[in-house]
Design an enzyme around this catalytic site. Structure first.
Site, PDB file in Angstrom:
ATOM      1  N   ARG A  85      -1.620   5.374  -2.018  1.00  0.00           N
ATOM      2  CA  ARG A  85      -0.875   4.640  -3.035  1.00  0.00           C
ATOM      3  C   ARG A  85      -0.434   3.230  -2.632  1.00  0.00           C
ATOM      4  O   ARG A  85       0.341   2.608  -3.350  1.00  0.00           O
ATOM      5  CB  ARG A  85       0.355   5.431  -3.514  1.00  0.00           C
ATOM      6  N   ASP A  86      -0.930   2.714  -1.507  1.00  0.00           N
ATOM      7  CA  ASP A  86      -0.552   1.350  -1.123  1.00  0.00           C
ATOM      8  C   ASP A  86      -1.659   0.698  -0.283  1.00  0.00           C
ATOM      9  O   ASP A  86      -1.384   0.040   0.708  1.00  0.00           O
ATOM     10  CB  ASP A  86       0.773   1.370  -0.354  1.00  0.00           C
ATOM     11  N   LEU A  87      -2.910   0.894  -0.705  1.00  0.00           N
ATOM     12  CA  LEU A  87      -4.030   0.307   0.037  1.00  0.00           C
ATOM     13  C   LEU A  87      -4.123  -1.184  -0.285  1.00  0.00           C
ATOM     14  O   LEU A  87      -4.247  -1.576  -1.439  1.00  0.00           O
ATOM     15  CB  LEU A  87      -5.344   1.000  -0.327  1.00  0.00           C
TER      16      LEU A  87
END
Length: 125
Positions: A86-88
């Protein structure tokens, strides 16, 4: 705060599940003191992918394919194990060392969640 403790426990649990994967920073352990919890991870001396993009300005097609392969591999491994990062972003990929053949490794699993088929995390929407 209880919510912060739960988030840190979840991040540690996710890092333990992903341990040993080639394109994910290795989790070594965690310890806490009265004020903080400290996560111990492998040293990646090559810096962030973002710094490389800014410094270099461009990459060859061959280099971009290698970078994308690393990113897709992380997504594949996470999904296979049941984790959504969820935070690439480039800031969350580190180079294992300063060589041209350094592995790119995902880090910062603080926003990650475990996923189950057919179940949607309402906090994600």
């Amino acid at each position: 705060m209880k919510g912060d403790n739960d988030d840190i426990r979840k991040e540690i649990q996710i890092m333990q599940h992903l341990s040993g994967q080639a394109n994910i920073v290795e989790f070594k352990g965690a310890y806490g003191d009265m004020q903080s919890v400290h996560l111990v991870m492998e040293v990646c001396e090559g810096g962030e992918l973002l710094d490389g993009i800014i410094t270099k300005g461009y990459y060859s097609e061959k280099a971009v394919v290698s970078i994308y392969r690393s990113i897709v591999n992380v997504v594949h491994v996470c999904n296979f194990i049941g984790v959504m990062h969820r935070d690439l972003k480039p800031e969350n990929f580190l180079r294992s060392d300063k060589s041209k053949k350094a592995l790119r490794k995902a880090t910062n699993f603080g926003l990650s969640v475990f996923i189950q088929e057919g179940i949607v995390d309402r906090n994600f929407i």
